[in-house]
Design a protein around this motif. Structure first.
Motif, mmCIF file in Angstrom:
data_model
loop_
_atom_site.group_PDB
_atom_site.id
_atom_site.type_symbol
_atom_site.label_atom_id
_atom_site.label_comp_id
_atom_site.label_asym_id
_atom_site.label_seq_id
_atom_site.Cartn_x
_atom_site.Cartn_y
_atom_site.Cartn_z
ATOM 1 N N GLU A 35 0.829 -1.213 0.000
ATOM 2 C CA GLU A 35 0.000 0.000 0.000
ATOM 3 C C GLU A 35 0.858 1.256 0.000
ATOM 4 N N PHE A 36 2.093 1.142 0.490
ATOM 5 C CA PHE A 36 3.023 2.305 0.516
ATOM 6 C C PHE A 36 3.198 2.918 -0.877
ATOM 7 N N SER A 37 3.042 2.027 -1.909
ATOM 8 C CA SER A 37 3.224 2.544 -3.275
ATOM 9 C C SER A 37 2.146 3.534 -3.668
ATOM 10 N N SER A 38 1.017 3.600 -2.887
ATOM 11 C CA SER A 38 -0.081 4.499 -3.282
ATOM 12 C C SER A 38 0.278 5.957 -3.181
ATOM 13 N N HIS A 39 1.350 6.299 -2.402
ATOM 14 C CA HIS A 39 1.686 7.730 -2.327
ATOM 15 C C HIS A 39 2.744 8.123 -3.350
ATOM 16 N N LEU A 40 2.863 7.300 -4.440
ATOM 17 C CA LEU A 40 3.621 7.709 -5.630
ATOM 18 C C LEU A 40 2.647 7.989 -6.759
ATOM 19 N N PRO A 41 2.988 8.893 -7.702
ATOM 20 C CA PRO A 41 2.148 9.094 -8.889
ATOM 21 C C PRO A 41 1.999 7.776 -9.629
ATOM 22 N N SER A 42 0.852 7.629 -10.328
ATOM 23 C CA SER A 42 0.590 6.380 -11.022
ATOM 24 C C SER A 42 1.641 6.084 -12.064
ATOM 25 N N SER A 43 2.180 7.128 -12.681
ATOM 26 C CA SER A 43 3.215 6.917 -13.690
ATOM 27 C C SER A 43 4.478 6.345 -13.073
ATOM 28 N N TYR A 44 4.760 6.633 -11.803
ATOM 29 C CA TYR A 44 5.926 6.084 -11.117
ATOM 30 C C TYR A 44 5.663 4.624 -10.689
ATOM 31 N N LYS A 45 4.410 4.351 -10.342
ATOM 32 C CA LYS A 45 4.106 3.060 -9.736
ATOM 33 C C LYS A 45 3.914 1.983 -10.790
ATOM 34 N N ASP A 46 3.208 2.303 -11.872
ATOM 35 C CA ASP A 46 2.829 1.306 -12.861
ATOM 36 C C ASP A 46 3.553 1.447 -14.182
ATOM 37 N N GLY A 47 3.946 2.661 -14.533
ATOM 38 C CA GLY A 47 4.557 2.905 -15.829
ATOM 39 C C GLY A 47 6.011 2.495 -15.850
ATOM 40 N N LEU A 291 -9.233 2.448 11.395
ATOM 41 C CA LEU A 291 -9.798 1.222 11.968
ATOM 42 C C LEU A 291 -11.260 1.025 11.578
ATOM 43 N N SER A 292 -11.974 2.124 11.380
ATOM 44 C CA SER A 292 -13.396 2.021 11.036
ATOM 45 C C SER A 292 -13.645 2.117 9.537
ATOM 46 N N SER A 293 -12.599 2.176 8.753
ATOM 47 C CA SER A 293 -12.740 2.366 7.311
ATOM 48 C C SER A 293 -12.071 1.220 6.581
ATOM 49 N N SER A 294 -12.393 1.080 5.316
ATOM 50 C CA SER A 294 -11.749 0.069 4.469
ATOM 51 C C SER A 294 -10.793 0.698 3.474
ATOM 52 N N SER A 295 -10.642 2.004 3.538
ATOM 53 C CA SER A 295 -9.823 2.711 2.549
ATOM 54 C C SER A 295 -8.564 3.268 3.206
ATOM 55 N N PRO A 296 -7.456 3.261 2.485
ATOM 56 C CA PRO A 296 -6.226 3.871 3.017
ATOM 57 C C PRO A 296 -6.406 5.373 3.216
ATOM 58 N N ILE A 297 -5.611 5.924 4.101
ATOM 59 C CA ILE A 297 -5.632 7.365 4.388
ATOM 60 C C ILE A 297 -4.218 7.897 4.199
ATOM 61 N N ARG A 298 -4.117 8.993 3.501
ATOM 62 C CA ARG A 298 -2.806 9.632 3.335
ATOM 63 C C ARG A 298 -2.935 11.112 3.658
ATOM 64 N N ARG A 299 -2.041 11.618 4.525
ATOM 65 C CA ARG A 299 -2.157 13.009 4.968
ATOM 66 C C ARG A 299 -0.827 13.479 5.548
ATOM 67 N N ASP A 313 4.696 12.800 5.763
ATOM 68 C CA ASP A 313 3.734 12.355 4.760
ATOM 69 C C ASP A 313 3.316 10.957 5.213
ATOM 70 N N SER A 314 2.134 10.873 5.830
ATOM 71 C CA SER A 314 1.732 9.665 6.558
ATOM 72 C C SER A 314 0.713 8.874 5.748
ATOM 73 N N SER A 315 0.979 7.570 5.577
ATOM 74 C CA SER A 315 0.052 6.665 4.894
ATOM 75 C C SER A 315 -0.415 5.617 5.895
ATOM 76 N N LEU A 316 -1.747 5.522 6.085
ATOM 77 C CA LEU A 316 -2.340 4.583 7.036
ATOM 78 C C LEU A 316 -3.178 3.569 6.253
ATOM 79 N N PHE A 317 -2.953 2.247 6.501
ATOM 80 C CA PHE A 317 -3.616 1.187 5.757
ATOM 81 C C PHE A 317 -4.356 0.261 6.715
ATOM 82 N N PRO A 318 -5.671 0.120 6.564
ATOM 83 C CA PRO A 318 -6.410 -0.830 7.402
ATOM 84 C C PRO A 318 -5.948 -2.268 7.111
ATOM 85 N N MET A 319 -5.670 -3.042 8.145
ATOM 86 C CA MET A 319 -5.223 -4.430 8.031
ATOM 87 C C MET A 319 -6.353 -5.349 8.501
#
Length: 681
Positions: A35-47, A291-299, A313-319
């Motif tokens: 999930e850490f990869s979500s705070h990169l632009p899509s072109s960096y992550k997949d391209g 904890l109450s959500s199913s979506s990652p949070i970045r802030r 730059d904090s990324s939080l991922f529900p497990m």
């Protein structure tokens, strides 16, 4: 006795369920990094890598104008580097050649060792080469090489370049980690499917199922260990927080950042980990939301680390656990304190004058468009211009001129209202926007702002404001600005010579206070020069210039310190060099002042030239020296000799005439000396 098959299956299913729980723990750990990869632009992550480089190259071109530049990434045989992209590609031979030379002379190795940019000259001496490591969290991921024309590059552009290269390096590092994690995750998922199939075939393959369960446990533990090895290799802090908001795992980067051991860290709360008060409240809210959500949070979140405020730059991922519910929160923290400060600086510089700190023209024009509404009428604009800046720049240099502008800005900030918009328009011009202000009030503010600061040192200033008023919606706001500018120049035109004369007179008063050069001395010199000039038959215009020269000849002494001007005894070589600059300084002052002083600027420049060419500043001789300067030289010497100085006592008039006559033909024009002797009878 053979065991009941149903019981054995239940036992096998229980073992499988245990193995699945162990697998889920590894999956949860893997998910943090994935999930850490979500705070990169899509072109960096997949391209592909090319897309990442092209995006970075576009940003580089937006701030710099290099002839060519290239990105090199760390090769498997580090510290070797592979060419990843060259812009334009036609310049690849040039950059490859220069790269080989920089590797050979050790520049590449030095840049990698200290992780700092370096400048050098190309092998043919025609270009400047910029070499800057691409660093992410103290790890060199590549190298940036640019060929540029000679010339200064503003520091702020180099700051922006560093931000771009740091972001690219972080993207490359994160991508490498993600690729490794995807491979590990693929292996684990494949094995889990194998376990599921084994479950369905448990009755027929009990022994095989037992073996596969054991293998799955071993492989799950191995995968989990590999994941945590990846976490431990990361420079960004990684942690797991359970539903009770207590720490259940953290990597070495987190422990090092906070100076904790693993035993000390496990079980700690947000208050204990990341700072109490508002910081802890923010973290509790984010963790509760995750904890109450199913979506990652970045802030971006402020915290305390090592006693200092930092921005993560904090990324939080529900497990999720086996039940499907969120059992924990994975958190990845990237320190972006410096990057956010650089971005804030960019935003500030976009709307502020870097010298005075006031708003700039761009901001003023946007505010004028925003406030150009019926509700803000009457809308008044003041435009002001500073007298004294050119003289300050010419005499004392632009550093002192900058200080004058900062003094003006401070005066204006103290004098306006809170709702007014003050900006530096450019050069020595300032503007003030006054929304919902009656013209009479605006005129009073203009009078309050238009001051003559005669006490300022080393050069006084005068600022003059003109007023433009918009009273109806039909009026164009730009015409109001032009109205203020026209009125300002009209006022300046009427008082220009008076203001400049006041500034010069303030300088002369300052010189008089710091030296033995009194007003009476200047007048005696002027009167004696007039007497000699009349004896030599000069015209009235020349006599008037002689009078001005007598009054203002030493205005250039404003640049000489009081300790030199009042020194008792001879001046040393350095002190004499300071004094010998005053004719040129006086020349610049006169040229930057009123028209009447401008006419005698050349006379001020040459009033210390000697008839035989031994004077200063240009060593003129004979008739090369203007006649008025030759007359003034004799009159000034007579007054100095008879009046005395700190370093010599006064002499009698007869002694003064005798000394001047002895230097006739050397320091003094013989014709002028004869005129003086005739005048003194």
């Amino acid at each position: 006795m053979e065991q009941d098959p149903q019981k054995r299956v239940r036992e096998l299913e229980a073992q499988l369920e245990q193995a699945q729980r162990e697998r889920m723990e590894a999956v949860m750990a893997l998910q943090i990094a994935m999930e850490f990869s979500s705070h990169l632009p899509s072109s960096y992550k997949d391209g592909p890598l090319r897309d990442m480089l092209d995006e970075a190259a576009s940003k580089v071109r937006s701030i710099l104008s290099p002839i060519a530049f290239a990105f090199y990434v760390v090769a498997p045989g580090f510290p070797s580097f592979d060419l990843a992209g060259c812009y334009p590609s036609s310049k690849m031979p040039l950059l490859e050649r220069e790269k080989d030379i920089l590797i050979e002379d050790g520049s590449f190795a030095w840049a990698v060792e200290v992780s700092k940019r370096t400048w050098c000259t190309s092998s043919d001496g025609n270009l400047r080469m910029l070499l800057q490591p691409m660093v992410s969290n103290d790890r060199v991921m590549g190298m940036f090489l640019a060929a540029m024309d000679f010339g200064d590059v503003p520091d702020v552009k180099l700051v922006f370049l560093s931000v771009i290269l740091s972001s690219l390096a972080g993207a490359i590092q994160s991508r490498q980690l993600i690729d490794a994690l995807k491979e590990a995750n693929g292996e684990l998922v494949s094995r889990c499917f194998s376990l599921e199939r084994s479950k369905l075939e448990a009755r027929a393959e009990r022994r095989k199922l037992d073996q596969e369960i054991a293998e799955a446990r071993t492989e799950a533990r191995g995968a989990q260990e590999r994941v945590f090895q990846v976490f431990e290799a990361m420079d960004d802090p990684v942690l797991l927080v359970d539903r009770g908001h207590r720490l259940s795992y953290c990597n070495g980067a987190f422990l090092s950042r906070y100076g904790l051991s693993m035993d000390e860290a496990l079980g700690m709360s947000p208050e204990e980990l990341l700072g109490d008060g508002d910081y802890a409240e923010t973290w509790r809210g984010l963790i509760g939301q995750a904890l109450s959500s199913s979506s990652p949070i970045r802030r971006d979140v402020e915290s305390v680390a090592g006693g200092s405020r930092v921005v993560f730059d904090s990324s939080l991922f529900p497990m999720r656990g086996l039940s499907g519910g969120v059992e924990a929160v994975g958190i990845v923290l990237r320190d972006v304190t410096e990057r956010r400060a650089a971005e804030e600086m960019m935003r500030f510089m976009g709307y502020h004058d870097p010298l005075t700190g006031l708003y700039n023209r761009r901001f003023f024009e946007e505010e004028m468009r925003r406030l150009d509404t019926d509700r803000q009428l009457p809308l008044c604009v003041l435009m002001g211009d500073v007298d004294g800046l050119k003289l300050t720049n010419d005499v004392f240099g632009h550093h002192e001129g900058d200080r004058l502008l900062m003094d003006v800005a401070e005066h204006l900030k103290r004098s306006i209202r809170r709702e007014d918009v003050l900006a530096r328009w450019g050069g020595d011009e300032f503007v003030v926007l006054l929304p919902k202000t009656d013209p009479e009030v605006a005129m009073e503010i203009a009078r309050r702002l238009s001051v003559m600061d005669s006490s300022r040192k080393p050069v006084p200033y005068k600022i003059t404001f003109g007023l433009g008023v918009k009273t109806s919606p039909e009026q164009d706001a730009n015409s109001v600005l032009r109205m203020a500018e026209d009125r300002m120049y009209s006022l300046k035109g009427r008082e220009r010579d008076w203001v400049r004369e006041k500034i010069v007179n303030s300088l002369m008063l300052d010189i008089e206070k710091r030296s033995c050069e009194t007003c009476e001395h200047r007048r005696r010199v002027a009167n004696l020069a007039l007497g000699i000039g009349r004896a030599m038959g000069l015209e009235d215009d020349d006599l008037e210039r002689l009078m001005l020269l007598g009054e203002y000849h030493d205005v250039g002494m404003i640049e000489v310190g009081e300790e030199v001007l009042r020194k008792e005894g001879p001046l040393d070589r350095y002190e004499m060099s300071l004094v010998m600059k005053h004719p040129e300084t006086g020349y610049r002052v006169a040229n930057a002042s009123s028209s009447s002083l401008g006419e005698i600027a050349r006379l001020i420049l040459h009033h210390h030239e000697n008839y035989d060419g031994t004077g200063y500043p240009h060593g003129l001789k004979g008739n090369q020296i203007p006649l008025l300067d030759r007359i003034f030289r004799v009159a000034d010497s007579y007054e100095v000799i008879t009046g005395g100085r700190p370093y010599r006592p006064p002499m009698s008039p007869d002694q003064a005439l005798e000394e001047i006559a002895s230097r006739s033909g050397t320091w003094y024009d013989p014709a002028v000396v004869q005129a003086l002797l005739g005048l003194m009878g």
